[in-house]
Design an enzyme around this catalytic site. Sequence first.
Site, PDB file in Angstrom:
ATOM      1  N   LYS A 139       0.858  -1.191   0.000  1.00 50.88           N
ATOM      2  CA  LYS A 139       0.000   0.000   0.000  1.00 50.88           C
ATOM      3  C   LYS A 139       0.885   1.228   0.000  1.00 50.88           C
ATOM      4  O   LYS A 139       2.011   1.187   0.505  1.00 50.88           O
ATOM      5  CB  LYS A 139      -0.884   0.011   1.248  1.00 50.88           C
ATOM      6  CG  LYS A 139      -2.106   0.878   1.119  1.00 50.88           C
ATOM      7  CD  LYS A 139      -3.255   0.123   0.488  1.00 50.88           C
ATOM      8  CE  LYS A 139      -4.434   1.012   0.200  1.00 50.88           C
ATOM      9  NZ  LYS A 139      -5.602   0.214  -0.247  1.00 50.88           N
ATOM     10  N   ASP A 165      -7.005   4.501  -4.404  1.00 52.29           N
ATOM     11  CA  ASP A 165      -7.655   4.330  -3.104  1.00 52.29           C
ATOM     12  C   ASP A 165      -8.258   5.710  -2.797  1.00 52.29           C
ATOM     13  O   ASP A 165      -8.493   6.495  -3.731  1.00 52.29           O
ATOM     14  CB  ASP A 165      -6.648   3.878  -2.032  1.00 52.29           C
ATOM     15  CG  ASP A 165      -7.319   3.383  -0.749  1.00 52.29           C
ATOM     16  OD1 ASP A 165      -7.757   2.220  -0.713  1.00 52.29           O
ATOM     17  OD2 ASP A 165      -7.422   4.157   0.227  1.00 52.29           O
TER      18      ASP A 165
HETATM   19  P1  NDP Z   1     -12.857   7.997  -2.588  1.00 50.86           P
HETATM   20  O1  NDP Z   1     -11.768   8.969  -2.374  1.00 50.86           O
HETATM   21  O2  NDP Z   1     -13.427   7.829  -3.946  1.00 50.86           O
HETATM   22  O3  NDP Z   1     -14.075   8.299  -1.603  1.00 50.86           O
HETATM   23  C1  NDP Z   1     -13.902   8.334  -0.238  1.00 50.86           C
HETATM   24  C2  NDP Z   1     -15.199   8.742   0.416  1.00 50.86           C
HETATM   25  O4  NDP Z   1     -15.092   8.588   1.820  1.00 50.86           O
HETATM   26  C3  NDP Z   1     -15.539  10.202   0.188  1.00 50.86           C
HETATM   27  O5  NDP Z   1     -16.927  10.374   0.203  1.00 50.86           O
HETATM   28  C4  NDP Z   1     -14.881  10.880   1.386  1.00 50.86           C
HETATM   29  O6  NDP Z   1     -15.422  12.129   1.723  1.00 50.86           O
HETATM   30  C5  NDP Z   1     -15.147   9.861   2.463  1.00 50.86           C
HETATM   31  N1  NDP Z   1     -14.080   9.947   3.473  1.00 50.86           N
HETATM   32  C6  NDP Z   1     -12.786   9.718   3.275  1.00 50.86           C
HETATM   33  N2  NDP Z   1     -12.086   9.927   4.399  1.00 50.86           N
HETATM   34  C7  NDP Z   1     -12.972  10.299   5.309  1.00 50.86           C
HETATM   35  C8  NDP Z   1     -12.864  10.644   6.659  1.00 50.86           C
HETATM   36  N3  NDP Z   1     -11.689  10.670   7.295  1.00 50.86           N
HETATM   37  N4  NDP Z   1     -14.012  10.959   7.291  1.00 50.86           N
HETATM   38  C9  NDP Z   1     -15.200  10.945   6.670  1.00 50.86           C
HETATM   39  N5  NDP Z   1     -15.353  10.622   5.364  1.00 50.86           N
HETATM   40  C10 NDP Z   1     -14.259  10.316   4.707  1.00 50.86           C
HETATM   41  O7  NDP Z   1     -12.299   6.600  -2.048  1.00 50.86           O
HETATM   42  P2  NDP Z   1     -12.836   5.134  -2.320  1.00 50.86           P
HETATM   43  O8  NDP Z   1     -14.304   5.137  -2.505  1.00 50.86           O
HETATM   44  O9  NDP Z   1     -11.975   4.537  -3.351  1.00 50.86           O
HETATM   45  O10 NDP Z   1     -12.450   4.419  -0.941  1.00 50.86           O
HETATM   46  C11 NDP Z   1     -13.385   4.294   0.155  1.00 50.86           C
HETATM   47  C12 NDP Z   1     -12.935   3.177   1.060  1.00 50.86           C
HETATM   48  O11 NDP Z   1     -12.908   1.941   0.330  1.00 50.86           O
HETATM   49  C13 NDP Z   1     -11.521   3.312   1.651  1.00 50.86           C
HETATM   50  O12 NDP Z   1     -11.511   2.712   2.920  1.00 50.86           O
HETATM   51  C14 NDP Z   1     -10.673   2.476   0.700  1.00 50.86           C
HETATM   52  O13 NDP Z   1      -9.486   2.040   1.316  1.00 50.86           O
HETATM   53  C15 NDP Z   1     -11.625   1.340   0.429  1.00 50.86           C
HETATM   54  N6  NDP Z   1     -11.374   0.547  -0.778  1.00 50.86           N
HETATM   55  C16 NDP Z   1     -11.285   1.134  -2.005  1.00 50.86           C
HETATM   56  C17 NDP Z   1     -11.098   0.364  -3.127  1.00 50.86           C
HETATM   57  C18 NDP Z   1     -11.088   0.944  -4.492  1.00 50.86           C
HETATM   58  O14 NDP Z   1     -11.018   0.156  -5.449  1.00 50.86           O
HETATM   59  N7  NDP Z   1     -11.177   2.243  -4.679  1.00 50.86           N
HETATM   60  C19 NDP Z   1     -10.931  -1.097  -3.027  1.00 50.86           C
HETATM   61  C20 NDP Z   1     -11.130  -1.621  -1.696  1.00 50.86           C
HETATM   62  C21 NDP Z   1     -11.325  -0.804  -0.632  1.00 50.86           C
HETATM   63  P3  NDP Z   1     -14.622  13.466   1.336  1.00 50.86           P
HETATM   64  O15 NDP Z   1     -14.730  13.576  -0.149  1.00 50.86           O
HETATM   65  O16 NDP Z   1     -15.312  14.541   2.073  1.00 50.86           O
HETATM   66  O17 NDP Z   1     -13.213  13.275   1.808  1.00 50.86           O
HETATM   67  O1  2IT Z   2      -7.966  -1.421  -0.729  1.00 57.12           O
HETATM   68  C1  2IT Z   2      -7.922  -1.899  -1.884  1.00 57.12           C
HETATM   69  O2  2IT Z   2      -8.069  -3.097  -2.094  1.00 57.12           O
HETATM   70  C2  2IT Z   2      -7.708  -0.983  -3.006  1.00 57.12           C
HETATM   71  N1  2IT Z   2      -7.611   0.220  -2.808  1.00 57.12           N
HETATM   72  C3  2IT Z   2      -7.549  -1.528  -4.395  1.00 57.12           C
HETATM   73  C4  2IT Z   2      -6.151  -2.028  -4.615  1.00 57.12           C
HETATM   74  C5  2IT Z   2      -5.818  -2.425  -6.024  1.00 57.12           C
HETATM   75  O3  2IT Z   2      -4.634  -2.724  -6.239  1.00 57.12           O
HETATM   76  O4  2IT Z   2      -6.672  -2.453  -6.900  1.00 57.12           O
END
Ligand code: NDP
Ligand code: 2IT
Length: 444
Positions: free
Chosen positions: A126, A166
Amino acid sequence: MSYLSDVLADVNRKYSYQPEFLQAVREVLETLEPVILKNEDFYKKEAVLERLVEPDRQIIFRVPWVDDAGNIRVNTGYRVQFNNSIGPYKGGIRFHPSVTLSVIKFLGFEQTFKNSLTGLPMGGGKGGSDFDPKGKSEREIMSFCQSFMTELYKYIGADVDVPAGDIGVGAREVGYMFGQFKRIKGSFEGVLTGKGLAYGGSLARKEATGYGLLYITEELFRCHGMSFAGRTVAISGAGNVAIHAAEKAMQLGALVVTMSDSNGWIYDPKGVDLAAVKEIKEVRRGRISEYIEYRPSAEYHEGRGVWGVKCDVALPCATQNELLLDDARTLAANGALAVVEGANMPTSIEATKYLQERGVLFVPGKASNAGGVAVSGLEMSQNSGRLSWSFEEVDAKLKDIMVNIYHNIEAAAAKYGMEGNYVAGANITGFEKVVSAMTAHGAC
Ligand code: NDP
Ligand code: 2IT
């Protein structure tokens, strides 16, 4: 003291200043107890747990970049290459002011188990930075991404370490980083996933985490003799994962009533208007508060509050530790049937235990959000084969992977007498494959 509790105590002592990492380690190690006890001498002699909790390497670097006023600004960059026993390091990059070494280590540790669960050959890693993309211009984002990659390129490669997105890193940032890597190395390779479709990205990668979350939720319901259609769903977050979770939940006939961002949350009893959320978040890059301009009948509230809404299914899709013990109490009291994690470690250990004790079905993120990295693995396969699969082909493989994960974690929990404990099932399944590879490689 047992071998396992000795290792846990050591990690707690050594990394007392890394709370998120310690939380992730504690959650995994505690559930591995029955596995370790079955063959304690072997695991101890092989130092399996010590090797699992210590990353292969941790790269920390300065990221200087120039803002629009011409000032040089400096952030900290990280890449933690946790474990490459079963494949090249693989895992996302997070840009958020809350990023620390502890956060990146917790995410890399989780990723090692998650990637193992997908059944694809990917190790865990990561990266990220404490850079805050909010309010930055396009040019500032590009400047930052280029500077970040100018250091990171030395440590990654299609067969070495393959980052992706992420929090705060989507297709735009992946594009800038890919461009900079290509420019410095002179090599066009599948060094990042989540790429644009024009230059080696996979169809369905954007949707994969959210869709995968719903595929596993649907299978969970099916195997408990319940239907998912018609359920009320509370979702937190309004980013990549939340939006596509909402999209698939609606396609499967559920009513999604909440979404949120770091400022506040919306409650729309008629069902969230996803086109509006997509325009606010993906086009305008705005705040979820703007939703009431599109749907005046909906409610907007500042702060946290999504888990206070009565729902059948809760899908935390924002960030770590966003569903705490009080939230778990409220969800259970309101009759929630399931909590399925879209984010990484969104539920605290205390909240998880409470939900499990109250009979609320609970699937941990390393299983339920594995769809994103699974399709990243499929993107790597397509890049290696110089191929592009159709959306339907990738989506079918994703569904298959998520259904398999459900059955594997269910079976592992049952094998050790912990029926329905998917946290234990996920940790055990992930552990067994990584450890069998690790021990086959000797002392490394
Ligand atoms: P994005 O940046 O697209 O969206 C994140 C969302 O969560 C936004 O709405 C953001 O609000 C909110 N957020 C982030 N940090 C905080 C915080 N500290 N407090 C409150 N709200 C918060 O990220 P993703 O959708 O990609 O990721 C969301 C989660 O999913 C994370 O935990 C990530 O690790 C996990 N994940 C993502 C994957 C992927 O493929 N993208 C795969 C697997 C897991 P704001 O815009 O106001 O910051
Ligand atoms: O938390 C996760 O699994 C991700 N942000 C996606 C990682 C990836 O390599 O696609």
